[in-house]
Design a protein around this motif. Structure first.
Motif, PDB file in Angstrom:
ATOM      1  N   THR A  40       0.810  -1.213   0.000  1.00 12.13           N
ATOM      2  CA  THR A  40       0.000   0.000   0.000  1.00 12.13           C
ATOM      3  C   THR A  40       0.847   1.267   0.000  1.00 12.13           C
ATOM      4  OG1 THR A  40      -0.133   0.020   2.426  1.00 12.13           O
ATOM      5  CG2 THR A  40      -1.895  -1.124   1.238  1.00 12.13           C
ATOM      6  N   TRP A  41       2.042   1.202   0.578  1.00 13.06           N
ATOM      7  CA  TRP A  41       2.916   2.376   0.717  1.00 13.06           C
ATOM      8  C   TRP A  41       3.783   2.625  -0.517  1.00 13.06           C
ATOM      9  CZ3 TRP A  41       7.705   0.656  -0.168  1.00 13.06           C
ATOM     10  CH2 TRP A  41       7.995  -0.670   0.152  1.00 13.06           C
ATOM     11  N   CYS A  42       3.707   1.746  -1.507  1.00 13.14           N
ATOM     12  CA  CYS A  42       4.591   1.774  -2.673  1.00 13.14           C
ATOM     13  C   CYS A  42       3.940   2.532  -3.842  1.00 13.14           C
ATOM     14  CB  CYS A  42       4.901   0.329  -3.069  1.00 13.14           C
ATOM     15  SG  CYS A  42       5.655   0.102  -4.667  1.00 13.14           S
ATOM     16  N   PRO A  43       4.443   3.744  -4.190  1.00 13.25           N
ATOM     17  CA  PRO A  43       3.834   4.502  -5.295  1.00 13.25           C
ATOM     18  C   PRO A  43       3.789   3.739  -6.630  1.00 13.25           C
ATOM     19  CG  PRO A  43       5.226   5.943  -3.999  1.00 13.25           C
ATOM     20  CD  PRO A  43       5.469   4.536  -3.497  1.00 13.25           C
ATOM     21  N   PRO A  44       4.862   3.053  -7.064  1.00 10.01           N
ATOM     22  CA  PRO A  44       4.749   2.304  -8.327  1.00 10.01           C
ATOM     23  C   PRO A  44       3.700   1.178  -8.256  1.00 10.01           C
ATOM     24  CG  PRO A  44       7.056   2.625  -7.765  1.00 10.01           C
ATOM     25  CD  PRO A  44       6.246   3.056  -6.575  1.00 10.01           C
ATOM     26  N   CYS A  45       3.533   0.602  -7.072  1.00  9.28           N
ATOM     27  CA  CYS A  45       2.512  -0.443  -6.900  1.00  9.28           C
ATOM     28  C   CYS A  45       1.123   0.154  -7.091  1.00  9.28           C
ATOM     29  CB  CYS A  45       2.598  -1.067  -5.512  1.00  9.28           C
ATOM     30  SG  CYS A  45       4.156  -1.903  -5.148  1.00  9.28           S
ATOM     31  N   ARG A  46       0.896   1.301  -6.471  1.00 10.91           N
ATOM     32  CA  ARG A  46      -0.406   1.957  -6.591  1.00 10.91           C
ATOM     33  C   ARG A  46      -0.673   2.384  -8.030  1.00 10.91           C
ATOM     34  NH1 ARG A  46       1.345   4.581  -1.677  1.00 10.91           N
ATOM     35  NH2 ARG A  46       1.637   6.483  -2.906  1.00 10.91           N
ATOM     36  N   GLU A  47       0.375   2.792  -8.738  1.00 11.90           N
ATOM     37  CA  GLU A  47       0.223   3.184 -10.142  1.00 11.90           C
ATOM     38  C   GLU A  47      -0.137   1.999 -11.031  1.00 11.90           C
ATOM     39  OE1 GLU A  47       3.808   5.201 -11.328  1.00 11.90           O
ATOM     40  OE2 GLU A  47       3.560   6.732  -9.779  1.00 11.90           O
ATOM     41  N   SER A  48       0.291   0.805 -10.647  1.00 11.54           N
ATOM     42  CA  SER A  48       0.021  -0.372 -11.488  1.00 11.54           C
ATOM     43  C   SER A  48      -1.372  -0.958 -11.262  1.00 11.54           C
ATOM     44  CB  SER A  48       1.087  -1.450 -11.263  1.00 11.54           C
ATOM     45  OG  SER A  48       0.970  -2.036  -9.988  1.00 11.54           O
ATOM     46  N   ILE A  49      -2.055  -0.568 -10.198  1.00 11.89           N
ATOM     47  CA  ILE A  49      -3.374  -1.142  -9.881  1.00 11.89           C
ATOM     48  C   ILE A  49      -4.387  -0.960 -11.014  1.00 11.89           C
ATOM     49  CG2 ILE A  49      -5.380  -0.928  -8.335  1.00 11.89           C
ATOM     50  CD1 ILE A  49      -3.308  -0.566  -6.037  1.00 11.89           C
ATOM     51  N   PRO A  50      -4.547   0.247 -11.588  1.00 13.03           N
ATOM     52  CA  PRO A  50      -5.517   0.370 -12.702  1.00 13.03           C
ATOM     53  C   PRO A  50      -5.139  -0.510 -13.903  1.00 13.03           C
ATOM     54  CG  PRO A  50      -4.910   2.540 -11.863  1.00 13.03           C
ATOM     55  CD  PRO A  50      -3.995   1.548 -11.214  1.00 13.03           C
ATOM     56  N   HIS A  51      -3.847  -0.654 -14.150  1.00 14.57           N
ATOM     57  CA  HIS A  51      -3.378  -1.502 -15.254  1.00 14.57           C
ATOM     58  C   HIS A  51      -3.756  -2.964 -15.004  1.00 14.57           C
ATOM     59  CE1 HIS A  51      -0.835  -2.902 -18.503  1.00 14.57           C
ATOM     60  NE2 HIS A  51      -0.122  -3.637 -17.668  1.00 14.57           N
ATOM     61  N   LEU A  52      -3.542  -3.430 -13.784  1.00 10.82           N
ATOM     62  CA  LEU A  52      -3.889  -4.806 -13.442  1.00 10.82           C
ATOM     63  C   LEU A  52      -5.398  -5.030 -13.521  1.00 10.82           C
ATOM     64  CD1 LEU A  52      -1.463  -5.253 -10.433  1.00 10.82           C
ATOM     65  CD2 LEU A  52      -1.226  -6.254 -12.712  1.00 10.82           C
ATOM     66  N   THR A  53      -6.164  -4.039 -13.081  1.00 13.63           N
ATOM     67  CA  THR A  53      -7.623  -4.129 -13.167  1.00 13.63           C
ATOM     68  C   THR A  53      -8.061  -4.221 -14.624  1.00 13.63           C
ATOM     69  OG1 THR A  53      -7.975  -2.999 -11.075  1.00 13.63           O
ATOM     70  CG2 THR A  53      -9.781  -2.899 -12.655  1.00 13.63           C
ATOM     71  N   GLU A  54      -7.450  -3.415 -15.460  1.00 13.04           N
ATOM     72  CA  GLU A  54      -7.761  -3.434 -16.895  1.00 13.04           C
ATOM     73  C   GLU A  54      -7.419  -4.798 -17.511  1.00 13.04           C
ATOM     74  OE1 GLU A  54      -5.454  -1.561 -20.637  1.00 13.04           O
ATOM     75  OE2 GLU A  54      -6.195  -0.074 -19.201  1.00 13.04           O
ATOM     76  N   LEU A  55      -6.264  -5.339 -17.155  1.00  6.83           N
ATOM     77  CA  LEU A  55      -5.866  -6.643 -17.702  1.00  6.83           C
ATOM     78  C   LEU A  55      -6.765  -7.759 -17.190  1.00  6.83           C
ATOM     79  CD1 LEU A  55      -1.962  -6.435 -17.588  1.00  6.83           C
ATOM     80  CD2 LEU A  55      -3.488  -6.070 -19.546  1.00  6.83           C
ATOM     81  N   GLN A  56      -7.151  -7.706 -15.904  1.00  9.73           N
ATOM     82  CA  GLN A  56      -8.058  -8.726 -15.375  1.00  9.73           C
ATOM     83  C   GLN A  56      -9.380  -8.700 -16.128  1.00  9.73           C
ATOM     84  OE1 GLN A  56      -8.152 -11.433 -12.424  1.00  9.73           O
ATOM     85  NE2 GLN A  56      -9.150 -11.670 -14.387  1.00  9.73           N
ATOM     86  N   ALA A  57      -9.906  -7.507 -16.386  1.00  2.55           N
ATOM     87  CA  ALA A  57     -11.165  -7.388 -17.136  1.00  2.55           C
ATOM     88  C   ALA A  57     -11.002  -7.925 -18.558  1.00  2.55           C
ATOM     89  CB  ALA A  57     -11.626  -5.934 -17.167  1.00  2.55           C
ATOM     90  N   LYS A  58      -9.890  -7.624 -19.174  1.00  4.37           N
ATOM     91  CA  LYS A  58      -9.647  -8.036 -20.554  1.00  4.37           C
ATOM     92  C   LYS A  58      -9.489  -9.552 -20.689  1.00  4.37           C
ATOM     93  CE  LYS A  58      -6.568  -7.224 -24.469  1.00  4.37           C
ATOM     94  NZ  LYS A  58      -5.515  -6.370 -25.025  1.00  4.37           N
ATOM     95  N   TYR A  59      -8.842 -10.180 -19.729  1.00  4.30           N
ATOM     96  CA  TYR A  59      -8.476 -11.589 -19.867  1.00  4.30           C
ATOM     97  C   TYR A  59      -9.252 -12.565 -18.988  1.00  4.30           C
ATOM     98  CZ  TYR A  59      -4.466  -9.756 -22.410  1.00  4.30           C
ATOM     99  OH  TYR A  59      -3.657  -9.117 -23.314  1.00  4.30           O
TER     100      TYR A  59
END
Length: 163
Positions: A40-59
């Motif tokens: 939760t404290w990791c800025p790059p981790c938080r930035e990747s969350i929308p990308h992962l959500t998008e990929l989960q929806a796609k696949y």
């Protein structure tokens, strides 16, 4: 980077407590898994969350399951996941024992591991760096193999139904 040393099995999920989504207690055959280590404290981790959500929806309809894994305490992760709501639409678990992070030798986060339908790890790296291309390549290889298998079965003299 790829590695066949780590295989996906039920023992891999044993230390996890799922906070969002259905728990994975036994890996499903013919399912591709993406395990993503984050905090939760990791800025790059938080930035990747929308990308992962998008990929989960796609696949998700192609048999891909994303699991975000944090080694933080539930008291930090649960409210964060709650605040994220639909912006974080994949399974989320905690591993406070850090057993998986140790097994994967996680030295930096975010880090994702991609497993093929046989449970073999085929890629590990940053979730924003070539992961989507790796998933596409893996799914295309699986689709190609399935088409070839059906084609061979339909031209053979065997009376058994094609798998």
């Amino acid at each position: 980077m790829t590695s066949s040393a780590v295989r996906l099995d039920s023992t891999l999920f044993a230390p996890l407590k799922f906070l969002k989504g259905e728990p994975v207690t036994e890996p499903l055959h013919n399912t591709v898994y993406v395990l993503e280590f984050w905090a939760t404290w990791c800025p790059p981790c938080r930035e990747s969350i929308p990308h992962l959500t998008e990929l989960q929806a796609k696949y998700k309809h192609r048999g891909v399951v994303f699991v975000g894994i944090s080694s933080e305490d539930e008291s930090a992760v649960a409210p964060f996941v709650e605040r994220m709501g639909s912006s974080m639409e994949y399974r989320v678990a905690i591993d406070t024992s850090k057993a998986l992070a140790s097994k994967f030798q996680v030295r930096g986060i975010p880090q994702a591991a991609l497993f093929d339908v046989t449970g073999s790890m085929v890629w590990i790296g940053h979730p924003m760096d070539q992961m989507q291309a790796q998933i596409e390549q893996l799914l295309n290889a699986v689709s190609g193999h399935a088409r070839t298998s059906r084609s061979i079965a339909s031209t053979s003299s065997c009376s058994a139904p094609a798998p």
